[in-house]
Scaffold this active site. Structure first.
Site, short mmCIF file in Angstrom:
data_model
loop_
_atom_site.label_atom_id
_atom_site.label_comp_id
_atom_site.label_asym_id
_atom_site.label_seq_id
_atom_site.Cartn_x
_atom_site.Cartn_y
_atom_site.Cartn_z
N TRP A 69 29.05 -40.48 51.53
CA TRP A 69 30.00 -41.55 51.56
C TRP A 69 31.33 -41.10 52.21
CZ3 TRP A 69 34.22 -39.19 49.41
CH2 TRP A 69 33.93 -38.21 48.39
N ASN A 70 31.46 -39.67 52.45
CA ASN A 70 32.71 -39.29 52.75
C ASN A 70 33.01 -39.54 54.22
OD1 ASN A 70 30.97 -37.47 53.22
ND2 ASN A 70 32.21 -35.48 52.77
N ARG A 88 26.02 -38.48 63.72
CA ARG A 88 25.54 -36.99 63.92
C ARG A 88 23.87 -36.95 63.82
NH1 ARG A 88 29.24 -32.63 60.89
NH2 ARG A 88 27.54 -32.73 59.27
N LYS A 148 19.51 -44.69 55.19
CA LYS A 148 20.12 -45.08 53.74
C LYS A 148 21.63 -44.68 53.65
CE LYS A 148 19.89 -43.51 49.77
NZ LYS A 148 21.51 -43.74 49.58
N GLY A 185 24.90 -33.95 51.68
CA GLY A 185 25.33 -34.26 50.27
C GLY A 185 25.14 -32.97 49.31
N SER A 186 25.03 -33.24 48.21
CA SER A 186 25.14 -32.08 47.09
C SER A 186 24.14 -30.98 47.42
CB SER A 186 25.65 -32.54 45.94
OG SER A 186 24.50 -32.87 45.27
N GLU A 203 22.31 -30.36 54.98
CA GLU A 203 23.76 -30.06 55.22
C GLU A 203 24.20 -30.36 53.59
OE1 GLU A 203 27.32 -29.89 54.87
OE2 GLU A 203 27.49 -31.78 56.08
N LEU A 204 24.39 -28.96 53.01
CA LEU A 204 24.61 -29.28 51.57
C LEU A 204 25.98 -28.77 51.08
CD1 LEU A 204 21.14 -28.11 50.43
CD2 LEU A 204 22.10 -30.58 50.97
N ARG A 224 42.32 -32.63 54.86
CA ARG A 224 41.79 -33.40 55.74
C ARG A 224 40.83 -34.46 54.97
NH1 ARG A 224 36.86 -32.11 58.69
NH2 ARG A 224 36.30 -33.70 60.54
N CYS A 258 32.87 -31.18 52.96
CA CYS A 258 32.11 -30.20 52.54
C CYS A 258 32.62 -28.66 53.33
CB CYS A 258 30.51 -30.23 52.86
SG CYS A 258 30.52 -30.58 54.91
N GLU A 318 33.27 -26.80 43.86
CA GLU A 318 33.62 -27.36 45.04
C GLU A 318 34.50 -28.71 44.52
OE1 GLU A 318 31.83 -29.17 49.29
OE2 GLU A 318 30.71 -29.37 47.48
#
Length: 490
Positions: free
Chosen positions: A158-159, A167, A182, A236-237, A258-259, A286, A292, A393
């Site tokens: 979502w960020n 990407r 999705k 995501g996480s 990409e976590l 930012r 992340c 985080e």
């Protein structure tokens, strides 16, 4: 920004699923809300598992023809998409601000950044190559070629609703792969609008398919389990990433993950503090700290820690907080109430262990902030080992400062995490900078800079920050498989 402008833009956003080149209504919908007000922006289609499989059906049906499409044609479509993004950059930026909350200036920056993936991979599409040569024994000719991996499934966060879509989509299309995507339930509108631009750019039906849903696990599971799927990419996480990797293992899928991140920001005693403060503001605030790549742990040499804290606090205290579409706002709302609660808990824990809040440190509740999910930009100094804010985080506008005494301690503290996405180092000692490149356990590093992301560079981490790379020369190879053929010499 006028209310009429916002309404006019929202009226242009498709609200259905996009499957096989058609916008599809489902009968069930869910609201997408503005985090700064809590107001509903749009009601959009809520997909079932059956809809998700239909999206994969369309991608599978389109795969052979898209793989056979000349690279120049694929390139031209991506380039037209880039041009359309530039034409509609203000609409895309405002849409992101409405659904995600980021300040409009930052949303414009994301349009620029995300658009570059379309331009970069439009250029890479025509440079896919192989090799040909005699084998060492002289008995045959070796042909090594690159082929599209095949239908790919993308789960985006979502960020960064625009950049994370481009990407992933851009290299896949450049390589000749079809896509099911999705977007996040909280911020799906930007992806839906972008797909409309892809269609306008000439993308054939079925090459990109989109489903939106409130039931992420149950709708994604049959797609991941389908033997026709060949690639899974997720941002995501780490917790969710582990589960997806486990699901992907049954089909031996190619994965890009990409976590999570826990980025150290190391300031040595010889650093240019003016540059370090500017870098800190970029690396921390930012996207309201919801990145992340955000600096999570500020590890500052004890001899300059007080001065660094003084300078950075003066700047943070002046930051304007408010709805992202308002003029001059630098800190918009966090994505939801849970994000606010987490930031507050981490600050409270640090203070209970001896840290000091220098500015901020609360969720404002005065007039204008009652309905939104805001948290003040915050600086916390004197953070001690064992504080949760050093291991978790933050994903919010909280800058936490700890100290170190020598280089070895700085390296130990920086590497003391299961994550390894990005690090930031500020020093004027060139030799030390080179040592940090070798010693810090991260996939990326900013040396005297606070922002590292670039479409021409490989983005990704090590350890539990993920596998694979997005962007750069490496990005397209995530969507290509290597095939070796031997031809007899005689």
């Amino acid at each position: 920004m006028s209310t009429e402008t916002e309404r006019s833009l929202l009226a242009q956003v498709p609200t259905g699923l996009f499957i096989a080149g058609e916008w599809v209504a489902t009968g069930a919908t869910f609201p997408v809300k503005d985090p700064s007000t809590g107001d509903t922006l749009l009601e959009i289609a809520d997909a079932s598992p059956e809809h998700a499989v239909q999206a994969l059906d369309a991608a599978v049906d389109a795969q052979e023809a898209w793989a056979a499409t000349p690279p120049r044609t694929r390139s031209d479509i991506l380039r037209r998409a880039f041009d359309l993004v530039q034409e509609h950059r203000e609409d895309l930026a405002l849409l992101m601000t409405l659904e995600m909350g980021k300040p409009l200036a930052e949303a414009r920056g994301e349009v620029t950044y995300g658009g570059e993936f379309l331009r970069w991979f439009s250029e890479e599409a025509v440079r896919i190559s192989g090799r040909y040569g005699l084998n060492p024994e002289g008995t045959g000719r070796m042909v090594v070629s690159q082929r599209p991996v095949g239908p790919s499934f993308f789960i985006t966060p979502w960020n960064f609703p625009f950049a994370m879509a481009t990407r992933k989509i851009a290299p896949a299309l450049a390589a000749g792969c079809t896509v099911v995507i999705k977007p996040a339930e909280l911020t799906p509108l930007t992806t839906l609008y972008f797909v409309k631009l892809l269609v306008e750019a000439g993308l054939p039906a079925g090459v990109v398919n989109v489903f939106t849903t409130t039931r992420s696990s149950s709708t994604s599971a049959p797609v991941i389990a389908d033997p026709r799927l060949r690639k899974l990419s997720f941002t995501g996480s780490t917790e969710v990433g582990r589960k997806l990797i486990a699901q992907a293992a049954d089909g031996v899928l190619r994965v890009s993950m990409e976590l999570g991140g826990n980025a150290p920001f190391v300031v040595f005693d010889d650093a240019d503090l003016d540059k370090a403060v500017e870098g800190a503001l970029q690396a921390k605030f930012r996207n309201i700290g919801q990145a992340c790549t955000a600096a999570n742990r500020f590890i500052v040499h004890e001899s300059v820690a007080d001065e660094f804290a003084r300078r950075v606090t003066a700047r943070v205290a002046e930051m304007k907080i408010g709805r992202g579409a308002e003029d001059g706002v630098q800190i918009g709302p966090l994505i939801d109430d849970r994000a606010v609660a987490k930031a507050d808990e981490l600050v409270s824990d640090a203070v209970s262990r001896g840290a000091t809040v220098l500015t901020g440190g609360r969720a404002p509740r005065e007039e204008g902030f009652e309905a939104g999910t805001f948290y003040e930009p915050t600086v916390v100094a004197g953070v001690v080992p064992g504080s949760a804010i050093l291991s978790e985080e933050i994903f919010g506008p909280v800058l936490a400062i700890a100290t170190f005494s020598d280089e070895d301690e700085a390296v130990r503290l920086a590497n003391d995490t299961e994550y390894g996405l990005v690090s930031y180092v500020f020093t004027q000692d060139l030799a030390r900078g080179h040592r940090m490149i070798d010693r810090l356990e991260t996939g990326m590093m900013g040396l005297n800079v606070g922002v590292v992301s670039n479409a021409a560079a490989p983005f990704g981490g090590v350890k539990q920050s993920g596998v694979g790379r997005e962007g750069g020369l490496e990005g397209i190879h995530e969507y290509l498989s290597t095939k070796y053929t031997l031809i007899p010499a005689d």
